[in-house]
Design a protein around this motif. Structure first.
Motif, short mmCIF file in Angstrom:
data_model
loop_
_atom_site.label_atom_id
_atom_site.label_comp_id
_atom_site.label_asym_id
_atom_site.label_seq_id
_atom_site.Cartn_x
_atom_site.Cartn_y
_atom_site.Cartn_z
N ASP A 84 0.83 -1.20 0.00
CA ASP A 84 0.00 0.00 0.00
C ASP A 84 0.87 1.26 0.00
OD1 ASP A 84 -2.33 1.43 -0.11
OD2 ASP A 84 -2.74 1.32 2.04
N PRO A 88 3.56 4.24 -1.95
CA PRO A 88 3.38 5.28 -2.97
C PRO A 88 3.91 4.91 -4.35
CG PRO A 88 5.28 5.79 -1.62
CD PRO A 88 4.64 4.56 -1.02
N GLY A 89 4.53 3.75 -4.50
CA GLY A 89 5.16 3.37 -5.76
C GLY A 89 6.66 3.49 -5.63
N GLU A 90 7.26 2.61 -4.84
CA GLU A 90 8.68 2.70 -4.51
C GLU A 90 9.56 1.92 -5.47
OE1 GLU A 90 9.10 2.37 0.01
OE2 GLU A 90 7.09 1.62 -0.43
N THR A 115 10.37 -0.11 -10.34
CA THR A 115 9.47 0.67 -9.50
C THR A 115 8.11 0.00 -9.43
OG1 THR A 115 10.61 2.70 -10.14
CG2 THR A 115 8.43 2.94 -9.17
N ASP A 127 4.08 -0.12 -8.74
CA ASP A 127 2.94 0.79 -8.91
C ASP A 127 2.42 1.17 -7.52
OD1 ASP A 127 3.06 0.54 -11.67
OD2 ASP A 127 1.61 -1.11 -11.71
N PRO A 128 1.87 2.38 -7.38
CA PRO A 128 1.28 2.76 -6.10
C PRO A 128 0.19 1.77 -5.68
CG PRO A 128 1.45 4.66 -7.53
CD PRO A 128 1.78 3.46 -8.37
#
Length: 125
Positions: A56, A58-60, A102, A104-105
């Protein structure tokens, strides 16, 4: 191993059944997605058991390190699925590697399928 069941497949259909082939004792437990562990900052594992985590963030950016025995079959996948759609393949590897990608959020599910791996890890950067 932990894996996701009941999501869409690539044809847009829901999984309708489970088939288990095993020797010896085994156990199958089906739990709701809400019981998945949160994707930790770092996670590593020896062997090729699947893993699934709730994400959950932010998109790390994450780093994946994958190792395998020389000349062994290897097919590593990192998929990410929203809670209502079919999985999107984020990473697909067929040789040992260290990569960054990366996520996805969230909220969504991160599924790791390390077929043929001798060890692997994932770490938030």
């Amino acid at each position: 191993a932990t894996s996701m069941f009941g999501g869409y497949d690539y044809d847009g259909d829901y999984a309708a059944e489970i088939e288990v082939s095993a020797r010896g004792d085994w156990q199958l437990t089906i739990r709701p997605l809400s019981t998945l562990a949160e994707l930790p900052d770092t996670y590593s594992q020896d062997g090729e058991s699947q893993a699934a985590f709730f994400y959950d963030g932010p998109g790390e950016t994450v780093e994946i390190v994958l190792d395998a025995e020389p000349e062994s079959y290897l097919y590593f996948r990192l998929d990410q699925a929203t809670l209502i759609e079919y999985p999107e393949n984020i990473v697909r590897l067929t040789r040992p590697a260290t990569i960054t990608t990366t996520l996805d959020p969230g909220p969504n599910i991160v599924v790791i399928n390390p077929d043929g791996a001798s060890s692997w890890s994932i770490a938030k950067k």
